[in-house]
Motif scaffolding. Structure first.
Motif, PDB file in Angstrom:
ATOM      1  N   HIS A  70      97.060 -79.445  39.600  1.00  0.00           N
ATOM      2  CA  HIS A  70      96.786 -78.679  38.160  1.00  0.00           C
ATOM      3  C   HIS A  70      95.747 -79.792  37.091  1.00  0.00           C
ATOM      4  O   HIS A  70      95.238 -79.731  36.827  1.00  0.00           O
ATOM      5  N   ILE A  71      97.408 -80.828  37.029  1.00  0.00           N
ATOM      6  CA  ILE A  71      96.568 -81.398  35.848  1.00  0.00           C
ATOM      7  C   ILE A  71      95.481 -82.311  36.149  1.00  0.00           C
ATOM      8  O   ILE A  71      95.021 -82.645  35.451  1.00  0.00           O
ATOM      9  N   HIS A  72      95.280 -82.851  36.873  1.00  0.00           N
ATOM     10  CA  HIS A  72      93.680 -83.356  37.436  1.00  0.00           C
ATOM     11  C   HIS A  72      92.296 -82.566  37.416  1.00  0.00           C
ATOM     12  O   HIS A  72      91.538 -83.111  37.794  1.00  0.00           O
ATOM     13  N   TYR A  73      92.924 -81.419  37.066  1.00  0.00           N
ATOM     14  CA  TYR A  73      90.935 -80.547  37.488  1.00  0.00           C
ATOM     15  C   TYR A  73      91.244 -80.556  35.771  1.00  0.00           C
ATOM     16  O   TYR A  73      92.119 -80.123  34.447  1.00  0.00           O
ATOM     17  N   ASP A  74      89.629 -80.259  35.386  1.00  0.00           N
ATOM     18  CA  ASP A  74      89.206 -79.228  34.209  1.00  0.00           C
ATOM     19  C   ASP A  74      89.422 -77.996  34.748  1.00  0.00           C
ATOM     20  O   ASP A  74      88.223 -77.459  35.097  1.00  0.00           O
ATOM     21  N   LEU A  75      90.779 -77.024  34.230  1.00  0.00           N
ATOM     22  CA  LEU A  75      90.752 -75.372  34.903  1.00  0.00           C
ATOM     23  C   LEU A  75      89.840 -75.169  33.916  1.00  0.00           C
ATOM     24  O   LEU A  75      89.237 -73.762  34.844  1.00  0.00           O
ATOM     25  N   GLU A  76      89.111 -74.861  33.141  1.00  0.00           N
ATOM     26  CA  GLU A  76      88.472 -73.837  32.664  1.00  0.00           C
ATOM     27  C   GLU A  76      86.921 -74.367  33.211  1.00  0.00           C
ATOM     28  O   GLU A  76      86.202 -73.272  33.509  1.00  0.00           O
ATOM     29  N   LYS A  77      86.899 -75.493  33.155  1.00  0.00           N
ATOM     30  CA  LYS A  77      85.095 -75.761  34.300  1.00  0.00           C
ATOM     31  C   LYS A  77      85.309 -75.363  35.522  1.00  0.00           C
ATOM     32  O   LYS A  77      84.556 -74.445  36.302  1.00  0.00           O
ATOM     33  N   MET A  78      86.756 -75.236  36.073  1.00  0.00           N
ATOM     34  CA  MET A  78      86.723 -75.061  37.802  1.00  0.00           C
ATOM     35  C   MET A  78      86.267 -73.441  37.662  1.00  0.00           C
ATOM     36  O   MET A  78      85.954 -72.794  38.610  1.00  0.00           O
ATOM     37  N   CYS A  79      86.697 -72.297  36.392  1.00  0.00           N
ATOM     38  CA  CYS A  79      86.985 -70.773  36.186  1.00  0.00           C
ATOM     39  C   CYS A  79      85.476 -71.030  36.437  1.00  0.00           C
ATOM     40  O   CYS A  79      85.068 -69.785  36.970  1.00  0.00           O
ATOM     41  N   ARG A  80      84.654 -71.481  35.181  1.00  0.00           N
ATOM     42  CA  ARG A  80      83.686 -71.383  35.201  1.00  0.00           C
ATOM     43  C   ARG A  80      83.000 -71.251  36.743  1.00  0.00           C
ATOM     44  O   ARG A  80      82.154 -70.594  36.938  1.00  0.00           O
ATOM     45  N   HIS A  81      82.532 -72.000  37.161  1.00  0.00           N
ATOM     46  CA  HIS A  81      82.266 -71.832  38.316  1.00  0.00           C
ATOM     47  C   HIS A  81      82.746 -70.645  39.216  1.00  0.00           C
ATOM     48  O   HIS A  81      81.412 -70.597  40.181  1.00  0.00           O
ATOM     49  N   MET A 304      75.597 -81.533  50.862  1.00  0.00           N
ATOM     50  CA  MET A 304      76.953 -81.668  50.072  1.00  0.00           C
ATOM     51  C   MET A 304      77.412 -82.752  49.369  1.00  0.00           C
ATOM     52  O   MET A 304      77.300 -83.195  50.259  1.00  0.00           O
ATOM     53  N   ASP A 305      76.929 -82.755  48.393  1.00  0.00           N
ATOM     54  CA  ASP A 305      77.739 -84.359  47.883  1.00  0.00           C
ATOM     55  C   ASP A 305      79.128 -84.332  47.032  1.00  0.00           C
ATOM     56  O   ASP A 305      79.681 -83.052  46.630  1.00  0.00           O
ATOM     57  N   ASP A 306      80.080 -85.321  46.532  1.00  0.00           N
ATOM     58  CA  ASP A 306      81.747 -84.725  45.844  1.00  0.00           C
ATOM     59  C   ASP A 306      81.203 -84.296  45.015  1.00  0.00           C
ATOM     60  O   ASP A 306      82.297 -83.097  44.283  1.00  0.00           O
ATOM     61  N   TYR A 307      80.286 -84.187  44.612  1.00  0.00           N
ATOM     62  CA  TYR A 307      79.830 -83.617  43.308  1.00  0.00           C
ATOM     63  C   TYR A 307      80.093 -81.539  43.439  1.00  0.00           C
ATOM     64  O   TYR A 307      80.614 -80.757  42.903  1.00  0.00           O
ATOM     65  N   ASP A 308      79.375 -81.110  44.301  1.00  0.00           N
ATOM     66  CA  ASP A 308      79.350 -80.099  44.911  1.00  0.00           C
ATOM     67  C   ASP A 308      80.562 -79.681  45.244  1.00  0.00           C
ATOM     68  O   ASP A 308      81.188 -78.105  44.929  1.00  0.00           O
ATOM     69  N   VAL A 309      81.368 -80.027  45.598  1.00  0.00           N
ATOM     70  CA  VAL A 309      82.829 -80.287  46.554  1.00  0.00           C
ATOM     71  C   VAL A 309      83.757 -80.040  44.495  1.00  0.00           C
ATOM     72  O   VAL A 309      84.668 -78.918  44.824  1.00  0.00           O
ATOM     73  N   TYR A 310      83.757 -80.935  44.015  1.00  0.00           N
ATOM     74  CA  TYR A 310      84.547 -81.120  43.195  1.00  0.00           C
ATOM     75  C   TYR A 310      83.472 -81.417  41.447  1.00  0.00           C
ATOM     76  O   TYR A 310      84.219 -82.091  40.910  1.00  0.00           O
ATOM     77  N   PRO A 311      83.037 -80.003  41.288  1.00  0.00           N
ATOM     78  CA  PRO A 311      82.292 -80.203  39.986  1.00  0.00           C
ATOM     79  C   PRO A 311      83.519 -80.515  39.507  1.00  0.00           C
ATOM     80  O   PRO A 311      82.574 -81.081  37.599  1.00  0.00           O
ATOM     81  N   TRP A 312      84.790 -80.012  38.960  1.00  0.00           N
ATOM     82  CA  TRP A 312      85.672 -79.680  37.586  1.00  0.00           C
ATOM     83  C   TRP A 312      86.298 -81.274  37.254  1.00  0.00           C
ATOM     84  O   TRP A 312      86.837 -81.652  36.820  1.00  0.00           O
ATOM     85  N   LEU A 313      85.781 -82.161  38.252  1.00  0.00           N
ATOM     86  CA  LEU A 313      85.941 -83.129  38.108  1.00  0.00           C
ATOM     87  C   LEU A 313      85.378 -84.403  37.540  1.00  0.00           C
ATOM     88  O   LEU A 313      85.710 -85.599  37.605  1.00  0.00           O
ATOM     89  N   PHE A 314      84.199 -84.081  37.150  1.00  0.00           N
ATOM     90  CA  PHE A 314      83.037 -84.806  36.609  1.00  0.00           C
ATOM     91  C   PHE A 314      82.765 -85.213  35.701  1.00  0.00           C
ATOM     92  O   PHE A 314      82.613 -83.193  35.353  1.00  0.00           O
TER      93      PHE A 314
END
Length: 314
Positions: A70-81, A304-314
């Motif tokens: 979980h430390i590698h993710y922007d969890l707030e951004k993930m929750c918004r997604h 689908m590109d990487d941003y579509d899968v992991y938008p909270w990493l960018f």
């Protein structure tokens, strides 16, 4: 030749062949983090189900601190997604640790149909932030607030704004010493939450006066959890009244038997100078290795590109 639906020896099960309702049932048992980072990449079928707004009626963003991913993710951004994927169908959401005033506003602005809200360890959500969104929760029936830093003031606003509230959990860490008394929370609850059926107040500072106010003003109360409320004296009239009125009663010295509540069980000992209290240190130690997702699945989607899968990493 009679066909058989059994999996041939040596052949793995093709999860993509499961009926959609079975797959949806499986996914409903996962948290939002697991769905977004793993399950949706199993195959195209699973990806499509994970994009269905009905999959996101419940969003569980509880964080396991023992899981270093979980430390590698922007969890707030993930929750918004995840909230965006619900398309207004959200009715039940759990937010851990990373909650902020801005995130809570985003959640409540996106859905007026939330019936259950759980906030835990959300020290960046303020009294003002919770009070500001209370009017956007008219259908709220179940509210849990555990180990946050709210005072009684937003409780009054929530109680006045959420007339359908039936279950309220307001949990704090407890301390035997020093002993402080306060009925502010109890009076806020008694003054505004008259339809409560279930109330949990772990580690609260209320006294018998506050308890009497709750029993007087919450006539429908069926279950009451007072574990670690050590200011209460329930050996007399107040105890008998609770026993007679409440169907499910948990007393101050009853054991904590729920793993989610284990970190309330903190005893700082006596105030004897020969036996000083010690405050537990929390030290999260992580290594420097990044977490990589396995590419060993049958998922192919050229759109689908990487941003579509992991938008909270960018």
């Amino acid at each position: 030749m009679v066909s058989s639906s059994r999996t041939a020896p040596g052949r793995g099960r093709n999860w993509a062949e499961l009926p959609d309702d079975v797959t949806a049932s499986i996914l409903s048992r996962l948290g939002a983090i697991e769905i977004l980072t793993s399950a949706q990449m199993v195959c195209v079928t699973w990806r499509n189900i994970c994009k269905d707004p009905l999959t996101w009626r419940t969003i569980d963003m509880r964080v396991d601190l023992d899981d270093q991913r979980h430390i590698h993710y922007d969890l707030e951004k993930m929750c918004r997604h995840a909230v965006d994927r619900s398309s207004g169908n959200l009715i039940d959401i759990n937010v851990d640790i990373f909650g902020t005033d801005e995130l809570l506003k985003y959640i409540t602005d996106s859905s007026m149909g939330i019936k259950r809200l759980r906030l835990a360890h959300c020290y960046d959500i303020t009294n003002e932030g919770l009070s500001a969104v209370a009017s956007k929760l008219p259908l709220l029936e179940d509210l849990e607030i555990s180990y946050c830093s709210f005072s009684h003031e937003p409780l009054e606003v929530v109680g006045a704004s959420c007339p359908l509230l039936k279950s309220f959990k307001f949990n704090n860490r407890w301390y035997r010493w020093p002993r402080e008394e306060s009925n502010d929370d109890a009076l806020a609850i008694a003054g505004t939450m008259h339809e409560l059926r279930h109330l949990q107040l772990l580690g609260n500072k209320l006294t018998n006066d506050g308890l009497r106010a709750i029993l007087d003003r919450c006539p429908h109360l069926e279950s009451l959890d007072l574990r670690r409320c050590f200011n209460l004296k329930l050996g007399g009239k107040s105890g008998r009244r609770c026993a007679e009125r409440i169907k499910k009663l948990r007393l101050p010295d009853d054991p904590i038997d729920n793993s989610e509540l284990v970190d309330t069980d903190i005893d700082y000992g006596s105030n004897d100078e020969d036996n000083p209290s010690t405050f537990p240190d929390v030290d999260y130690m992580f290594d420097d290795d990044g977490y990589e997702f396995s590419s060993g699945n049958d998922y192919e989607d050229n759109d689908m590109d990487d941003y579509d899968v992991y938008p909270w990493l960018f």
